[in-house]
Write an enzyme that holds these catalytic residues in place. Structure first.
Site: not given
Length: 507
Positions: A45, A48, A344-345, A348
């Site tokens: 078994f 197999q 802030h932006e 930049h």
């Protein structure tokens, strides 16, 4: 007939029971016979079951390979944009498969392996599929992670099966060539250092063995193609001549390449007449082919949301922001925070326009990803070499936001953390390139004290220059602030108009 065959085991079992009962009746000890029969049955078994498991594994692996081959769509090199040099080099290498007679005539050793290296999303897998189409070869694709499991020998066995499947598929489809493509080869092909990675070593050794077993006069001819983002991690045995002979760099596309990719991906999309693919190519500096495809896909989604018939330029602009920064978030900021972010932006953006006129593409207060606002820049021209003045200007642009906060609030906020990280990375690049007062040095040979002192000096000098520059344009802040807060977004052209207007205002 089938029922009669099925009845034989039952008949044998019944006969065995009758015989055992008879033997026990006449006084013979049947227990040894019973135990032996049970042991034989258990072993049979198990054998197999093992046979079934093996056949299922081999069958699934073979089926998986066949499905990978069957699903590969025919794709030509003309469907891959932005990689002209890499395509030319790859086609030249594939001619060794397509023209075997010429190889014999000139005594050329055929290539066994081609390694595609480069950033993610640049089209390495597409180029491998196009190579199979060009060479009229069967294509089997696998990922390096598919060979890695905790069980010893599994990876090596799958490597053997992959080469076996390639030969069988080529014979079945009556083709003389087969291409095996291994993505993420660094997973199994990393540098061998001994220790705990024995299974990885076995898998790599098997791949090297299979590559050494490829000969020019055998049919079908097999070519190994592999892709990696980390070539420096690969073992030297893979990279030597006779294994992966050709190393082809698949780089990020330049402006011309980006425009070509955009043209390919817009063939099935309804674009408005105002859409300028050249402008989109300019604004997507550093984007890979996959990112460009995502930009067009997201732009189409925006147009569909608004129930528009065509994709407009503003849809693609929003898509660029989404691919770069992420989707818009629902963060609600109070009026004071909103004003601080706007200043802030603007800091930049003003520095960027002063040091590189015309470079600002958009100033936005819309929260995306982790950012509460952002400035999108567009490079004036492709750059691959950076001078000291250029790097200093880039640092000043990064410092502009923090300096603007100091000018109007007297102190900074945590919103400058990412800007400082970017600036310090640029300073580190300057040190590595020998562009600082430290001279030409290796980073590992510089003490922490000396490196920190040099970084602080550079940052202080550039912060002073940035502050002096912004102080001369306070009127620009005042003139642009309310407009930005009200509209939440300023295009580059609108922002430049505001700067010109502020210069004309009386002091």
């Amino acid at each position: 007939m089938r029922n009669r065959t099925m009845a034989w085991p039952e008949f044998a079992i019944g006969l065995s029971i009758v015989v055992l009962v008879f033997l026990a009746y006449i006084g013979i000890n049947v227990w040894p016979i019973v135990i032996a029969a049970a042991a034989i049955g258990i072993l049979a078994f198990a054998a197999q079951y093992r046979s079934k498991a093996t056949s299922m594994t081999d069958g699934s692996g073979s089926a998986r390979s066949k499905s990978r081959s069957a699903k590969v769509q025919s794709i030509g090199f003309n469907r891959i944009g932005g990689q002209d040099r890499a395509k030319h080099e790859l086609i030249e290498a594939l001619d060794f498969l397509v023209r075997p007679e010429a190889i014999k005539k000139f005594g050329i050793r055929p290539l066994k392996g081609i390694l595609l290296t480069g950033p993610p999303g640049t089209g390495k897998t597409l180029m491998a599929k196009a190579a199979a189409s060009y060479a009229d070869a069967v294509f089997l694709g696998a990922s390096g992670s598919e060979f890695v499991e905790m069980y010893v020998g599994v990876g090596a066995g799958r490597i053997r099966s992959l080469f076996k499947d390639a030969r069988q598929l080529a014979v079945k489809e009556k083709k003389e060539n087969a291409i095996i493509f291994i993505d993420e080869i660094d997973v199994i092909g990393g540098k061998r250092e001994g220790g705990q990675q024995k299974e990885y070593d076995q898998t790599l050794n098997q791949l090297l063995t299979e590559m050494d077993g490829l000969y020019a006069d055998e049919t079908p001819r097999i070519l190994i193609m592999a892709a990696t983002n980390r070539k420096e991690m690969l073992d030297g045995a893979l990279l030597r001549p006779g294994r992966f002979d050709r190393h082809i760099q698949v780089d990020l596309p330049d402006k011309k390449g980006r425009q070509h990719i955009l043209e390919l991906h817009t063939q099935n999309k309804p674009l408005a007449d105002e859409v300028q693919l050249e402008k989109i190519a300019e604004e997507t500096f550093g984007f890979s082919g996959a990112q460009l495809e995502s930009v067009l896909n997201e732009g189409a989604i925006y147009a569909m949301r608004e129930e528009k018939e065509q994709i407009e330029m503003r849809h693609l602009s929003l898509a660029i922001d989404k691919v770069m920064m992420g989707e818009k978030t629902d963060r609600e900021t109070n009026q004071e925070e909103r004003r601080r972010v706007a200043l802030h932006e603007l800091g930049h953006a003003i520095v960027a326009e002063l040091v590189r006129p015309g470079s600002v593409s958009q100033v936005s207060l819309s929260p995306r990803g982790q950012a509460l606002g952002y400035v999108r820049h567009q490079p004036q021209q492709e750059k691959y070499l950076y001078t000291l003045p250029f790097l200093e200007e880039q640092i000043m642009i990064s410092l502009g936001g923090a300096v603007a906060e100091e000018m109007f609030y007297g102190h900074r906020s945590t919103g400058s953390q990412g800007d400082f990280d970017q600036a310090l990375n640029i300073v580190e690049t300057m040190v590595n390139a020998g562009l600082t007062s430290l001279g030409i040095v290796k980073m590992k040979h510089v003490s922490i004290e000396a490196l920190s002192g040099e970084m602080n000096t550079i940052m202080e000098q550039l912060t002073t220059r940035t502050r002096q520059m912004l102080e001369q344009h306070r009127d620009t802040f005042q003139h642009s602030l309310e407009k930005l807060i009200q509209d939440e977004q300023l295009s580059g052209d609108d922002f430049r108009c505001l700067i010109c207007e502020s210069k004309q205002l009386p002091a």
